[in-house]
Design a protein around this motif. Structure first.
Motif, PDB file in Angstrom:
ATOM      1  N   PHE A   7       0.862  -1.185   0.000  1.00 12.63           N
ATOM      2  CA  PHE A   7       0.000   0.000   0.000  1.00 12.63           C
ATOM      3  C   PHE A   7       0.894   1.230   0.000  1.00 12.63           C
ATOM      4  N   GLY A   8       1.925   1.179  -0.862  1.00  9.22           N
ATOM      5  CA  GLY A   8       2.823   2.323  -1.003  1.00  9.22           C
ATOM      6  C   GLY A   8       2.379   3.186  -2.167  1.00  9.22           C
ATOM      7  N   ARG A   9       3.352   3.759  -2.851  1.00 10.48           N
ATOM      8  CA  ARG A   9       3.029   4.730  -3.886  1.00 10.48           C
ATOM      9  C   ARG A   9       2.280   4.091  -5.043  1.00 10.48           C
ATOM     10  N   THR A  10       2.669   2.868  -5.403  1.00  7.41           N
ATOM     11  CA  THR A  10       1.974   2.185  -6.494  1.00  7.41           C
ATOM     12  C   THR A  10       0.718   1.472  -6.000  1.00  7.41           C
ATOM     13  N   GLY A  11       0.791   0.882  -4.827  1.00  5.69           N
ATOM     14  CA  GLY A  11      -0.322   0.082  -4.315  1.00  5.69           C
ATOM     15  C   GLY A  11      -1.589   0.893  -4.119  1.00  5.69           C
ATOM     16  N   VAL A  37      -1.519  -5.197   3.691  1.00  5.83           N
ATOM     17  CA  VAL A  37      -0.629  -4.199   4.302  1.00  5.83           C
ATOM     18  C   VAL A  37       0.101  -4.822   5.484  1.00  5.83           C
ATOM     19  N   ARG A  38       1.095  -4.103   6.004  1.00  6.47           N
ATOM     20  CA  ARG A  38       1.695  -4.577   7.243  1.00  6.47           C
ATOM     21  C   ARG A  38       1.657  -3.516   8.336  1.00  6.47           C
ATOM     22  N   ARG A  39       1.210  -2.309   8.007  1.00  5.58           N
ATOM     23  CA  ARG A  39       1.173  -1.242   9.001  1.00  5.58           C
ATOM     24  C   ARG A  39      -0.260  -0.941   9.419  1.00  5.58           C
ATOM     25  N   ASP A  71       2.637  -9.153 -11.555  1.00  2.62           N
ATOM     26  CA  ASP A  71       3.641  -8.725 -10.592  1.00  2.62           C
ATOM     27  C   ASP A  71       4.278  -7.437 -11.077  1.00  2.62           C
ATOM     28  N   LEU A  72       4.053  -6.367 -10.325  1.00  4.98           N
ATOM     29  CA  LEU A  72       4.545  -5.051 -10.722  1.00  4.98           C
ATOM     30  C   LEU A  72       5.873  -4.704 -10.055  1.00  4.98           C
ATOM     31  N   ALA A  73       6.252  -5.458  -9.051  1.00  5.77           N
ATOM     32  CA  ALA A  73       7.477  -5.127  -8.321  1.00  5.77           C
ATOM     33  C   ALA A  73       8.680  -5.264  -9.242  1.00  5.77           C
ATOM     34  N   SER A  74       9.715  -4.487  -8.950  1.00  4.05           N
ATOM     35  CA  SER A  74      10.884  -4.493  -9.831  1.00  4.05           C
ATOM     36  C   SER A  74      11.519  -5.886  -9.825  1.00  4.05           C
ATOM     37  N   LYS A  75      12.202  -6.201 -10.902  1.00  2.84           N
ATOM     38  CA  LYS A  75      12.778  -7.534 -11.084  1.00  2.84           C
ATOM     39  C   LYS A  75      13.538  -7.955  -9.859  1.00  2.84           C
ATOM     40  N   LEU A 105       5.317 -11.020 -15.023  1.00  2.00           N
ATOM     41  CA  LEU A 105       6.112  -9.912 -14.468  1.00  2.00           C
ATOM     42  C   LEU A 105       5.975  -8.766 -15.467  1.00  2.00           C
ATOM     43  N   ALA A 106       5.583  -7.596 -14.978  1.00  2.00           N
ATOM     44  CA  ALA A 106       5.264  -6.500 -15.903  1.00  2.00           C
ATOM     45  C   ALA A 106       6.043  -5.247 -15.545  1.00  2.00           C
ATOM     46  N   PRO A 107       7.307  -5.196 -15.881  1.00  2.00           N
ATOM     47  CA  PRO A 107       8.105  -4.025 -15.520  1.00  2.00           C
ATOM     48  C   PRO A 107       7.966  -2.899 -16.538  1.00  2.00           C
ATOM     49  N   GLY A 108       8.356  -1.728 -16.119  1.00  2.00           N
ATOM     50  CA  GLY A 108       8.486  -0.607 -17.051  1.00  2.00           C
ATOM     51  C   GLY A 108       7.205  -0.186 -17.742  1.00  2.00           C
ATOM     52  N   LEU A 109       6.071  -0.317 -17.075  1.00  2.00           N
ATOM     53  CA  LEU A 109       4.801  -0.012 -17.744  1.00  2.00           C
ATOM     54  C   LEU A 109       4.644   1.450 -18.161  1.00  2.00           C
ATOM     55  N   PRO A 110       5.043   2.434 -17.359  1.00  2.00           N
ATOM     56  CA  PRO A 110       4.804   3.823 -17.782  1.00  2.00           C
ATOM     57  C   PRO A 110       5.400   4.113 -19.163  1.00  2.00           C
TER      58      PRO A 110
HETATM   59  N1  LIG Z   1       5.966  -2.401 -13.157  1.00  2.00           N
HETATM   60  C1  LIG Z   1       6.141  -1.129 -13.271  1.00  2.00           C
HETATM   61  O1  LIG Z   1       5.989  -0.557 -14.348  1.00  2.00           O
HETATM   62  C2  LIG Z   1       6.512  -0.333 -12.048  1.00  2.00           C
HETATM   63  C3  LIG Z   1       6.272   1.046 -11.968  1.00  2.00           C
HETATM   64  C4  LIG Z   1       6.547   1.686 -10.754  1.00  2.00           C
HETATM   65  C5  LIG Z   1       7.091   0.978  -9.684  1.00  2.00           C
HETATM   66  N2  LIG Z   1       7.369  -0.325  -9.839  1.00  2.00           N
HETATM   67  C6  LIG Z   1       7.921  -1.145  -8.758  1.00  2.00           C
HETATM   68  O2  LIG Z   1       6.860  -1.425  -7.847  1.00  2.00           O
HETATM   69  C7  LIG Z   1       7.383  -1.657  -6.569  1.00  2.00           C
HETATM   70  C8  LIG Z   1       6.633  -0.778  -5.583  1.00  2.00           C
HETATM   71  O3  LIG Z   1       6.938   0.566  -5.854  1.00  2.00           O
HETATM   72  P1  LIG Z   1       6.362   1.700  -4.919  1.00  2.00           P
HETATM   73  O4  LIG Z   1       6.798   2.975  -5.507  1.00  2.00           O
HETATM   74  O5  LIG Z   1       4.922   1.466  -4.671  1.00  2.00           O
HETATM   75  O6  LIG Z   1       7.164   1.405  -3.574  1.00  2.00           O
HETATM   76  P2  LIG Z   1       6.748   1.773  -2.118  1.00  2.00           P
HETATM   77  O7  LIG Z   1       6.039   3.061  -2.065  1.00  2.00           O
HETATM   78  O8  LIG Z   1       7.964   1.588  -1.309  1.00  2.00           O
HETATM   79  O9  LIG Z   1       5.682   0.635  -1.725  1.00  2.00           O
HETATM   80  C9  LIG Z   1       6.038  -0.665  -1.427  1.00  2.00           C
HETATM   81  C10 LIG Z   1       4.986  -1.214  -0.472  1.00  2.00           C
HETATM   82  O10 LIG Z   1       5.323  -2.562  -0.176  1.00  2.00           O
HETATM   83  C11 LIG Z   1       5.244  -2.742   1.229  1.00  2.00           C
HETATM   84  N3  LIG Z   1       6.145  -3.804   1.647  1.00  2.00           N
HETATM   85  C12 LIG Z   1       7.475  -3.891   1.436  1.00  2.00           C
HETATM   86  N4  LIG Z   1       7.959  -5.032   1.961  1.00  2.00           N
HETATM   87  C13 LIG Z   1       6.895  -5.659   2.532  1.00  2.00           C
HETATM   88  C14 LIG Z   1       6.724  -6.876   3.228  1.00  2.00           C
HETATM   89  N5  LIG Z   1       7.756  -7.701   3.467  1.00  2.00           N
HETATM   90  N6  LIG Z   1       5.502  -7.193   3.676  1.00  2.00           N
HETATM   91  C15 LIG Z   1       4.456  -6.395   3.478  1.00  2.00           C
HETATM   92  N7  LIG Z   1       4.547  -5.235   2.805  1.00  2.00           N
HETATM   93  C16 LIG Z   1       5.749  -4.868   2.345  1.00  2.00           C
HETATM   94  C17 LIG Z   1       5.601  -1.419   1.817  1.00  2.00           C
HETATM   95  O11 LIG Z   1       5.063  -1.349   3.108  1.00  2.00           O
HETATM   96  P3  LIG Z   1       5.584  -0.320   4.197  1.00  2.00           P
HETATM   97  O12 LIG Z   1       4.948   0.967   3.810  1.00  2.00           O
HETATM   98  O13 LIG Z   1       5.074  -0.923   5.441  1.00  2.00           O
HETATM   99  O14 LIG Z   1       7.078  -0.280   4.073  1.00  2.00           O
HETATM  100  C18 LIG Z   1       4.947  -0.475   0.833  1.00  2.00           C
HETATM  101  O15 LIG Z   1       3.613  -0.254   1.186  1.00  2.00           O
HETATM  102  C19 LIG Z   1       8.869  -1.361  -6.680  1.00  2.00           C
HETATM  103  O16 LIG Z   1       9.562  -2.566  -6.834  1.00  2.00           O
HETATM  104  C20 LIG Z   1       8.988  -0.523  -7.934  1.00  2.00           C
HETATM  105  O17 LIG Z   1      10.245  -0.629  -8.532  1.00  2.00           O
HETATM  106  C21 LIG Z   1       7.088  -0.986 -11.002  1.00  2.00           C
END
Ligand SMILES: NC(=O)c1ccc[n+]([C@@H]2O[C@H](COP(=O)([O-])OP(=O)(O)OC[C@H]3O[C@@H](n4cnc5c(N)ncnc54)[C@H](OP(=O)(O)O)[C@@H]3O)[C@@H](O)[C@H]2O)c1
Ligand SMILES: NC(=O)c1ccc[n+]([C@@H]2O[C@H](COP(=O)([O-])OP(=O)(O)OC[C@H]3O[C@@H](n4cnc5c(N)ncnc54)[C@H](OP(=O)(O)O)[C@@H]3O)[C@@H](O)[C@H]2O)c1
Ligand SMILES: NC(=O)c1ccc[n+]([C@@H]2O[C@H](COP(=O)([O-])OP(=O)(O)OC[C@H]3O[C@@H](n4cnc5c(N)ncnc54)[C@H](OP(=O)(O)O)[C@@H]3O)[C@@H](O)[C@H]2O)c1
Ligand SMILES: NC(=O)c1ccc[n+]([C@@H]2O[C@H](COP(=O)([O-])OP(=O)(O)OC[C@H]3O[C@@H](n4cnc5c(N)ncnc54)[C@H](OP(=O)(O)O)[C@@H]3O)[C@@H](O)[C@H]2O)c1
Lengths: 299, 299, 299, 299
Positions: free
Chosen positions: D162-166, D184-186, D241-245, D263-268
């Protein structure tokens, strides 16, 4: 479960009923101080007078959401008189015991520090503040509907601050069809507000933006709705200041200009005491359980 | 523009101010009957006593939203006394003139028919009813927030009827985070409600559904919230009946069972008279203009 | 339940699998014509060749969503060859039997009329059209994301038509954060679109409005996106025409001006065949049950 | 304005066009390295070969979003060959110059540290990450629509993180009518997710929750969609899966169980290069301006 735990509640309002209910459900031994007029009885719940021996036995001590006054008084809607806490009471508190309240005034903080009592301010917690933002926003909405002759739908509503209350306030207004303008000072807040469909702006330009506002909801706890801002508001605009006393509005100038403005504190307890009580009850019982099981494991 | 058109307004409340304002803006000649205490003056607007000659000259005659009583009385908040309309007045009305009101009671309808006066009931129009549904829903919301000790957010809210008011009511509740259950009788309404994210059900199963309801908003203008439905509601449930008098609720039974229930008519004029006035003003001025230009073309 | 009812399915695509599944579940006797390559088997389901005696026994005859071609051919993705329906087949159909299809071409309608076969066009039904509008809107969205280099969020998206598909299309775009402008011709649609948070306009001003559009979704089944409209669109704009063939766009002119435009028919069957199949299955089974129980009562 | 500022762009894709455009607009002197095939020309923009003297003159050096490979190569879609950066180049960079990239690989970070070059990773910034989450979510949506036979509307969609992308992913799914479950974990994230109308759960119970999931979107950059989670998914479920590789999914096990996972990287950069370019351009130009005016003031 909390079997074997001693909880002492000192004063409070309708919200504490949910706390009592929850603790009783979890099988804690609950002692109520200052609940003389409370009828409904739960198993495991008894009433008592405040005393050092009572506190000495307590594992958890629960004060009202509004805490203790700086003269040591604790109000209770269920008693004719406030309860008076004194230094001797703090002195008698067990080393492992935890004291819970909503927000602590300076005196309470001081006493807890002096006598090394662990103090938890529930309203300081992010989760509690977010849950509380819901009844707060609904209360603000009710006030806005009551005090204007136009609909929220279609109005231009400004929300100042994008923290725990501001986000909810903006979402609530958007949900009713208002155009929600959100005043922020952080770039990430600007980005998130835009993503959520609000119209973000930086607070340094708030007076400029004020020109097109029908409703202004402030959540920033410092002087932000200044005379300059108010001077720019259209005459029918209405200001609801949600920030804690004294708010962030120049109320004197608002009155002079004939702009309606209202400080609206303590909304959760007013518009939704049951929900507000459950928020407290749910959080405090979780914290007590965590603490209880930690101590259990340590022993 | 309405240059050359004679409009006569007879009585009304704050909402008529918007109508006067709009017609004056469009350069109509406006004569006010029963607005003795009204201060603010617009160009082209004059006051007069009711008379046959006045009506004889009128192209458009505007009664209040609530129309004329069955004894011929028209209320005005801007006059000490109601205005009395008589047969002779209807008789004097010009053949091309149109009479506008919100809703017409039987006597008014009868007189207009007898004297061949074209009568437009604005609240019967779908567009006006939809616009009005917005202040109605906000008023209902305000009542719900005031009268419950829990938040709308997270509550289970039932809306009965999925017409002009029901759709808006359900959307408003959803916007605040309630779970909106919608009682319908048509399959297409069921489908639309589902598409819009509500939980639709057919009204034949309303008593069954009542078991899980915190808030009940009725818009169906016939007995639907029967004793059987009320018997199934949880004790903390609250009924807001929006349907026109006498509503669709067995209020007697609700009281007996101790369930809070409220008939809440006329909300737009109460919670948002300015918006409500604009809705009327905007519609009536558009209709007058259409009629005016049609007559202009015919001549 | 449909115990004792004979249903005959003739041809179709993946969507019919949901129909077969549902009818089998309801214990109907189901005979499949043109499903030679279909593997999965359900109890009570058998395959057969088309014959007069088969149809003579049928209570319900189910054609594919796209119906029968004007030369009598019915396509099936589960057979190498189309199935050929002839006059003799229609002649053999039982008087009480009902034929179901999505949309009927003229020949099918004619034959049913000639031989007094009751024909139900499911896609004509409001509820089915509303359910189908959901996969349609999602398909349109997918096309828009694929074919543009900007996001839907923050874009200005125009939806023409506010019927069963238009409402859903507008809501879907709004849900993604687009500014949804909705072109209507009815005043009540204008009002509802405003209440729902869209920017309504009357279609007579569509060319004017076109100037500020990034995405244009048409649901009006007649020439509306004319050369004049296209001439006003910004160069990066993208037109998705959802109206049934030939759509409502001057595709020739769009190409000449270099504006991307696409006719996108049959989206539900393409992007969500399972959901689309369930919509059909759920509606057709309900109709068959109603008919079945009615006949049961009459006998 | 950036009159007098020297910016050097080295390689990149369509997104850099927006950056060039913006810098030219602001009157910077822009030199392009590795843009041999780029036709469109802006005033103040010239092409050059990479050289130490070029970098020595630069105030701002802009690498592509994906940065520099660990062997010093920088890709450009506008040149036949990658550009090779060497130690000498870093050595020549002016002390006040700033280097901008999306994300930096270890080698780039090392070189910048060794030669004391200030390096800004734009994608690390919260505001950029939030803006980018919008095209990311739309891309994920497109993939989901393409790869399933059911609609997003009405489906149960799980979002992990539930971070910036979630947050954006969950809102996007909710906007389309999915039931969005958020892992979430928080505790504050739990509260906010609930307030926003999602169904929050703690990630420690993700396998339990997996049972009712149609679509799973992961944003957590560590192994979270384990074999145990996948084993509980229904067979028709689809994992994006949107998380980075390498993502957070056990792809091997998913394949073995026959669950579709991607796995779907680099979508923007893929689905909305123009929007993505504008996000970068807007941020980088603001940072350069801040830096430029700060240096101006210091001198
Ligand atoms: N596919 C694409 O095109 C694309 C585009 C943008 C970003 N991404 C990738 O997407 C990923 C997320 O980016 P973001 O900007 O959203 O990052 P972010 O804001 O750091 O969000 C990550 C979320 O994951 C949670 N998290 C991390 N480890 C965890 C765990 N062990 N258990 C439970 N929750 C956990 C974090 O929780 P806490 O808040 O509690 O730390 C946070 O809410 C990154 O890998 C980024 O590179 C991919
Ligand atoms: N009326 C009621 O019933 C009620 C109920 C709940 C809370 N409250 C009160 O409401 C207020 C807000 O509570 P909260 O929980 O939302 O707090 P919060 O999460 O800390 O939010 C405060 C917001 O104000 C912003 N802010 C602070 N100073 C600012 C400044 N000088 N310029 C621009 N922005 C500034 C903060 O921005 P940053 O994020 O950039 O710091 C933050 O976004 C508090 O006073 C609280 O006591 C009242
Ligand atoms: N309290 C206020 O301030 C206020 C403001 C505005 C309106 N109202 C009142 O609210 C009521 C509704 O107004 P409206 O404009 O929404 O009317 P409407 O558009 O006609 O809607 C009425 C709805 O009730 C349904 N309905 C009627 N009889 C039913 C039955 N026996 N079983 C199930 N459903 C039934 C109708 O279904 P079908 O579509 O299937 O016919 C329709 O959906 C009216 O009485 C009106 O006077 C009150
Ligand atoms: N591409 C696909 O996959 C797909 C899927 C489903 C449907 N469709 C097609 O989409 C089209 C719309 O279907 P629907 O179910 O939404 O039909 P609908 O409910 O009848 O809606 C059509 C809308 O167009 C309006 N309209 C018609 N003629 C107009 C005109 N001359 N000017 C302004 N507005 C006009 C109608 O307005 P009024 O209400 O004022 O009459 C109505 O709002 C049909 O052609 C249908 O076959 C395509």
């Amino acid at each position: 479960m909390l079997t074997g735990l001693n909880a002492v509640l000192i004063g409070g309002d309708a919200r504490q009923l949910e706390v009592i209910h929850r603790l009783a459900e979890l099988d804690a031994s609950v002692t109520l101080v200052g609940f003389d007029n409370l009828q409904n009885q739960y198993g495991g719940v008894s009433k008592a007078e405040l005393s050092e021996s009572l506190l000495c036995e307590a594992d958890a001590i629960l004060l009202p959401v509004v805490g203790m006054d700086d003269d040591g008084k604790i109000d209770s809607v269920f008693a004719a008189e406030p309860i008076q806490l004194e230094e001797k009471h703090f002195k008698s508190i067990n080393a492992h015991a935890v004291m819970y309240t909503g927000m602590a005034k300076p005196k309470l903080k001081q006493l807890c520090q002096d006598y090394q009592v662990r103090l938890v301010e529930l309203l300081e917690r992010d989760d509690v503040a977010i849950y509380n933002s819901i009844p707060t926003a609904e209360g603000a909405l009710m006030i806005a509907i009551q005090n204007t002759d136009f609909t929220i739908h279609g109005s231009r509503a400004m929300v100042l601050g994008f923290g725990r209350t501001g986000v909810t306030m903006a979402r609530t207004l958007q949900g009713l069809g208002a155009k929600a303008m959100v005043g922020v000072r952080r770039e990430d807040h600007f980005a998130r507000a835009l993503e959520m469909g609000f119209e973000p702006f930086y607070t340094h330009s708030v007076s400029e933006k004020a020109k097109e506002v029908d409703l202004l909801f402030n959540t920033i706890p410092s002087m932000i709705v200044t005379a300059q801002v108010i001077a720019n508001l259209p005459h029918h605009a209405f200001i609801i200041d949600l920030a804690s006393k004294p708010g962030g509005t120049d109320f004197r100038y608002a009155e002079r200009r004939g702009i309606k403005a209202m400080l609206a504190p303590g909304l959760p307890g007013i518009v939704a005491p049951k929900t507000a009580g459950r928020i407290i009850a749910s959080c405090v019982s979780r914290l007590i359980m965590e603490d209880f099981s930690k101590r259990g494991n340590e022993e």
